[in-house]
Design an enzyme around this catalytic site. Structure first.
Site, PDB file in Angstrom:
ATOM      1  CE  LYS A  41      -0.329  -0.285   5.100  1.00  0.00           C
ATOM      2  NZ  LYS A  41      -1.122  -0.787   6.226  1.00  0.00           N
ATOM      3  CE1 TYR A 258      12.230  32.023   5.847  1.00  0.00           C
ATOM      4  CE2 TYR A 258      12.505  29.618   5.473  1.00  0.00           C
ATOM      5  CZ  TYR A 258      12.335  30.880   4.973  1.00  0.00           C
ATOM      6  OH  TYR A 258      11.970  31.083   3.753  1.00  0.00           O
TER       7      TYR A 258
HETATM    8  C1  LIG Z   1      -0.428  -1.808   6.705  1.00  0.00           C
HETATM    9  C2  LIG Z   1      -1.214  -3.008   7.189  1.00  0.00           C
HETATM   10  C3  LIG Z   1      -0.071  -4.250   7.348  1.00  0.00           C
HETATM   11  C4  LIG Z   1       1.223  -4.070   7.133  1.00  0.00           C
HETATM   12  O1  LIG Z   1       1.927  -3.554   8.427  1.00  0.00           O
HETATM   13  P1  LIG Z   1       3.345  -3.437   8.822  1.00  0.00           P
HETATM   14  O2  LIG Z   1       3.270  -2.970  10.164  1.00  0.00           O
HETATM   15  O3  LIG Z   1       3.651  -2.291   7.820  1.00  0.00           O
HETATM   16  O4  LIG Z   1       4.067  -4.883   8.547  1.00  0.00           O
HETATM   17  C5  LIG Z   1      -0.876  -5.573   7.514  1.00  0.00           C
HETATM   18  N1  LIG Z   1      -2.102  -5.512   7.711  1.00  0.00           N
HETATM   19  C6  LIG Z   1      -2.870  -4.452   7.623  1.00  0.00           C
HETATM   20  C7  LIG Z   1      -4.326  -4.870   7.862  1.00  0.00           C
HETATM   21  C8  LIG Z   1      -2.297  -3.280   7.448  1.00  0.00           C
HETATM   22  O5  LIG Z   1      -3.190  -2.092   7.322  1.00  0.00           O
END
Ligand SMILES: *Cc1c(COP(=O)(O)O)cnc(C)c1O
Length: 364
Positions: A41, A258
């Site tokens: 993702k 800044y």
């Molecule tokens: C993002 C996600 C993962 C992966 O988790 P990590 O901590 O990045 O390994 C697995 N399952 C779900 C439902 C997620 O949303």
């Protein structure tokens, strides 16, 4: 970065696909799960689905998870034969798109299951996953709801092929909540004995063991530490460098950046880097951020600006302080988790926030 900073870009992001593949292989070995998937993702956590998915497929990964339908469409192009699950479920009006691209929604409510089942009745069976919420209170059917629906004919028509839940504190060792979630999940599994099951993310793989049929690591694939506070067993995948634009010497009492938030306590040497918060490097790193120049960790001086960071390079070797010479913001011992901590956040946010402004280099 080799000699000069990338022409036309402020920074260079190097993504090591061989390390990504090695990390997946390592996770598949430690997970003790029959199968290990990859969570890709957020454009493969900023690393690029189009390059990451084929590399993982070549290593043997056959199942992928994305968050959105649009990410699923990108993943489908990158991995034409893979099983691709879409975590955020099945929004109204998307059934045809799911079916056309052969994507599997992770159904998280009774309504979603009913709609998917109705499409399956009308147009032929397509698989989907069922998400059960065992403690996050975020997405998925409650445990009683899932148990009550198990014998409903609608469930058979939904084409379910995977049962999943998500851990609340997977990265915390021996957290009683993890055991509670696992036992709740087992109760649901007993009601859906024909479904494969998936529970562990990156940290769950290491700390809670697989406890199911399919592991779902994300962060650790990209080099993040799945065991906070302990040695990181993963290989770094991402390297971020920026070129030095200018070097100057300042006297004691001089300020930088800044709002003059930094003051030289003695004579200091400053280097200005061609990278800032518009590149995805958090402004909240002001006062705590670091970069490596010539093997020496140098602290930020003053506020992170939109396109620039000022570094106090007084401790760095003279010969590397040239215009065009590289400074490393992620890499050379500055790992994602440290960069996240320095910004008051977690490495996940650093990785997924890495901008589109860099020159991108893929290595394999
Ligand atoms: C993002 C996600 C993962 C992966 O988790 P990590 O901590 O990045 O390994 C697995 N399952 C779900 C439902 C997620 O949303």
């Amino acid at each position: 970065m080799t000699e000069s900073h990338p022409i036309g870009h402020g920074g260079r992001l190097t993504i090591d696909l061989a390390a990504l593949r090695a990390n997946w292989r390592h996770l598949a070995d430690v997970a003790e799960c029959p199968e290990t998937a990859a969570v890709i993702k957020a454009d493969a956590y900023g690393c690029g689905i189009a390059r990451a998915a084929p590399a993982l497929w070549a290593e043997g990964c056959r199942t992928f998870f994305v968050a959105h339908l649009s990410e699923g469409l990108t993943a489908r192009k990158a991995a034409p034969e893979a099983a691709i699950y879409v975590l955020n479920g099945f929004p109204p009006g998307t059934a045809q798109a799911y079916r056309d691209a052969d994507l599997r929604p992770v159904l998280g409510s009774r309504e979603e299951v009913a709609e998917w089942a109705a499409r399956n009745r009308a147009g032929g069976m397509r698989p989907a996953a069922l998400h059960v919420d065992t403690g996050m209170n975020r997405l998925g059917l409650s445990v009683p709801e899932a148990l009550a629906l198990a014998s409903d004919p609608m469930m058979a028509e939904a084409g379910l092929d995977l049962l999943m839940s998500h851990l609340v504190s997977a990265e915390v060792e021996h957290d009683p909540l993890t055991d509670h979630q696992a036992s709740e999940f087992d109760r649901v599994r007993a009601a859906y004995p024909h479904l494969r099951a998936s529970l562990a993310n990156s940290s769950g793989d290491f700390l809670a063991s697989c406890r199911a049929d399919l592991a779902r690591p994300g962060y650790a694939l990209y080099g993040g530490n799945p065991r906070p506070g302990r040695g990181n067993p993963m290989r770094p995948v991402v390297r971020l460098e920026a070129g030095i634009l200018q070097v100057r010497d300042v006297d004691a009492g001089a300020t930088a950046g800044y709002n003059a938030r930094w003051t030289a306590r003695g004579p200091r040497r400053l280097a200005t880097l061609s990278l800032g918060y518009a590149d995805g490097y958090p402004r909240s790193s002001t006062g705590r951020g670091e970069a490596v120049v010539g093997g020496v960790r140098c602290p930020f001086a003053g506020n992170v600006s939109m396109d620039l960071i000022i570094l106090d390079v007084t401790g760095a070797p003279e010969e590397v302080l040239r215009r065009g010479a590289p400074a490393t913001l992620i890499g050379d011992g500055l790992d994602l988790d440290t960069v996240g901590r320095n910004a008051g956040t977690i490495g996940y946010e650093i990785l997924t926030g890495l901008g589109r402004r860099y020159e991108r280099v893929y290595r394999d």
